[in-house]
Design a protein around this motif. Structure first.
Motif, mmCIF file in Angstrom:
data_model
loop_
_atom_site.group_PDB
_atom_site.id
_atom_site.type_symbol
_atom_site.label_atom_id
_atom_site.label_comp_id
_atom_site.label_asym_id
_atom_site.label_seq_id
_atom_site.Cartn_x
_atom_site.Cartn_y
_atom_site.Cartn_z
ATOM 1 N N GLY A 1 44.476 29.525 41.399
ATOM 2 C CA GLY A 1 45.047 30.778 40.906
ATOM 3 C C GLY A 1 45.372 31.728 42.034
ATOM 4 O O GLY A 1 46.222 31.445 42.877
ATOM 5 N N ASP A 2 44.684 32.870 42.059
ATOM 6 C CA ASP A 2 44.963 33.907 43.062
ATOM 7 C C ASP A 2 44.290 33.538 44.389
ATOM 8 O O ASP A 2 43.355 34.184 44.850
ATOM 9 C CB ASP A 2 44.510 35.280 42.575
ATOM 10 C CG ASP A 2 43.057 35.317 42.133
ATOM 11 O OD1 ASP A 2 42.514 34.278 41.711
ATOM 12 O OD2 ASP A 2 42.438 36.404 42.201
ATOM 13 N N HIS A 3 44.825 32.511 45.026
ATOM 14 C CA HIS A 3 44.215 31.898 46.202
ATOM 15 C C HIS A 3 44.122 32.830 47.401
ATOM 16 O O HIS A 3 43.291 32.622 48.292
ATOM 17 C CB HIS A 3 45.013 30.656 46.606
ATOM 18 C CG HIS A 3 46.437 30.961 46.970
ATOM 19 N ND1 HIS A 3 46.819 31.274 48.259
ATOM 20 C CD2 HIS A 3 47.557 31.027 46.204
ATOM 21 C CE1 HIS A 3 48.123 31.510 48.271
ATOM 22 N NE2 HIS A 3 48.606 31.367 47.047
ATOM 23 N N ASN A 4 44.974 33.859 47.454
ATOM 24 C CA ASN A 4 45.005 34.741 48.627
ATOM 25 C C ASN A 4 44.534 36.155 48.312
ATOM 26 O O ASN A 4 44.868 37.096 49.035
ATOM 27 C CB ASN A 4 46.419 34.780 49.213
ATOM 28 C CG ASN A 4 47.471 35.191 48.170
ATOM 29 O OD1 ASN A 4 47.136 35.476 47.016
ATOM 30 N ND2 ASN A 4 48.728 35.220 48.573
ATOM 31 N N SER A 5 43.761 36.310 47.250
ATOM 32 C CA SER A 5 43.336 37.654 46.850
ATOM 33 C C SER A 5 41.973 38.017 47.418
ATOM 34 O O SER A 5 41.109 37.153 47.636
ATOM 35 C CB SER A 5 43.281 37.759 45.318
ATOM 36 O OG SER A 5 42.162 37.054 44.811
#
Length: 276
Positions: free
Chosen positions: A126-130
Motif C-alpha cells: 500500500g502506502d510504501h513510502n509514507s
C-alpha cells in the motif's frame, strides 16, 4: 479504434518498446498486470484463467528481470506502461492489477497518468513510502525489512559487477527464506534492481515517488500472516471508507494470488463486475 479481443485460451504477444506484452482473453476492458520480486508474468497465470472470459489480460515481465537493461528507471517504467496502455487500449483507460514492486511502479504510473487508469487492484503493498508506515514498524521489523532489502540490493551489485553466480546464490537463498513460491531456477540477481534503486539510488533511485493518493477506485487485497505489513493502518482505514474502494484481508502471506487463489479471484471478479 479499440483492439480486437482475443479468444479465451489463446495468447498473443506484441512488442512495445522492446518489451514483450502477452494478451489473453476477451472483452473491451484491458487488465494490465504487473508483478514484483522475484516473479515474472507467470505469477498471473491463475488470475488470467479466472478473468479471461470477461477481460483482455495484458501482462509483461518487468524490464531487466530476464533480459534487457540491468536496471530501468522509474521514469522509463512509467513511460513504458503508458505506451503499453496506449497500444492495448487506445480508446479507454485500463485497469491495473499490481503486486509487490508492481504496486510501486503501477501507483506512480496511475498518479502521473490518471486519465489512462480506470481503477486499480493492488495486492499486499500500500502506502510504501509514507511516514505512517515507517512509524507502524517496531524496531525489529525495521531491521528485518532493511536486512532483506539490503541483502538483495547488494546481491544485485555483486552479480552485476563481480559474479553472477554469487549474486544468484544470494538471491535464491533470500527467496527461500522469505517463502517465495517461484521456481528457484527462474530467480536471478537481475530481479533485485528495484532494491538497489531503493537503497543505493541506482537508475535514478525512488526518491521521486509521490505519496500514494489515487483518484480512481482501488481494491486492496493483502495477506495477514506476515511478520510485517506493507501498508499503514491509517491508509487502510482511509481507503476502506472511500466510496468505490474496498479492502480484503486473507489469511495468507505475501503471495496472495498463489496461497489463496479461489478467494482472491472471487473477490477480484466480484469487485470488477460491480460496474459491468
Amino acid at each position: 479504434m479499440q483492439q480486437a479481443p482475443n479468444t479465451p485460451g489463446t495468447e498473443q504477444c506484441i512488442t512495445v518498446h522492446g518489451t514483450d506484452v502477452w494478451l489473453q482473453g476477451q472483452g473491451d476492458e484491458v487488465v494490465l498486470m504487473l508483478h514484483g520480486w522475484p516473479d515474472t508474468r507467470a505469477l498471473w497465470d491463475g488470475t488470467v484463467a479466472a478473468l479471461q472470459d470477461r477481460y483482455t489480460c495484458a501482462r509483461l515481465t518487468l524490464p531487466g528481470f530476464e533480459t534487457g537493461p540491468s536496471a530501468t528507471s522509474l521514469d522509463d517504467i512509467c513511460q513504458l506502461l503508458q505506451q503499453i496502455a496506449d497500444r492495448t487500449s487506445p480508446d479507454k483507460p485500463v485497469t491495473l492489477m499490481l503486486h509487490d514492486w508492481g504496486c510501486v511502479f503501477g501507483y506512480e504510473f496511475a498518479m502521473r497518468h490518471p486519465e489512462r487508469v480506470a481503477r486499480v487492484v493492488a495486492v499486499d503493498v500500500g502506502d510504501h513510502n509514507s511516514g505512517a508506515l515507517m512509524r507502524s514498524w517496531r524496531t525489529p521489523q525495521k531491521l528485518s525489512v532493511a536486512g532483506y532489502q539490503l541483502w538483495l540490493a547488494l546481491a544485485w551489485k555483486l552479480g552485476l559487477h563481480l559474479s553472477a553466480a554469487l549474486g544468484n546464490r544470494m538471491t535464491r537463498a533470500m527467496a527461500r527464506w522469505l517463502g517465495c513460491q517461484a521456481d528457484p531456477a527462474n530467480i536471478s540477481y537481475r530481479m533485485n534492481y528495484p532494491y538497489a534503486m531503493q537503497w543505493f539510488g541506482s537508475a535514478g533511485g525512488l526518491r521521486g515517488t509521490a505519496p500514494i493518493r489515487l483518484s480512481m477506485p482501488l481494491l486492496f487485497v493483502y495477506g495477514t500472516r506476515k511478520p510485517f505489513m506493507f501498508h499503514s493502518t491509517a491508509w487502510l482505514d482511509k481507503l476502506a471508507a472511500r466510496e468505490g474502494c474496498a479492502v480484503e484481508a486473507l489469511p495468507c502471506g505475501h503471495w496472495v494470488m498463489l496461497s489463496r487463489p479461489a478467494a482472491f479471484h472471487a473477490c477480484v471478479r466480484d469487485w470488477l463486475g460491480r460496474d459491468a
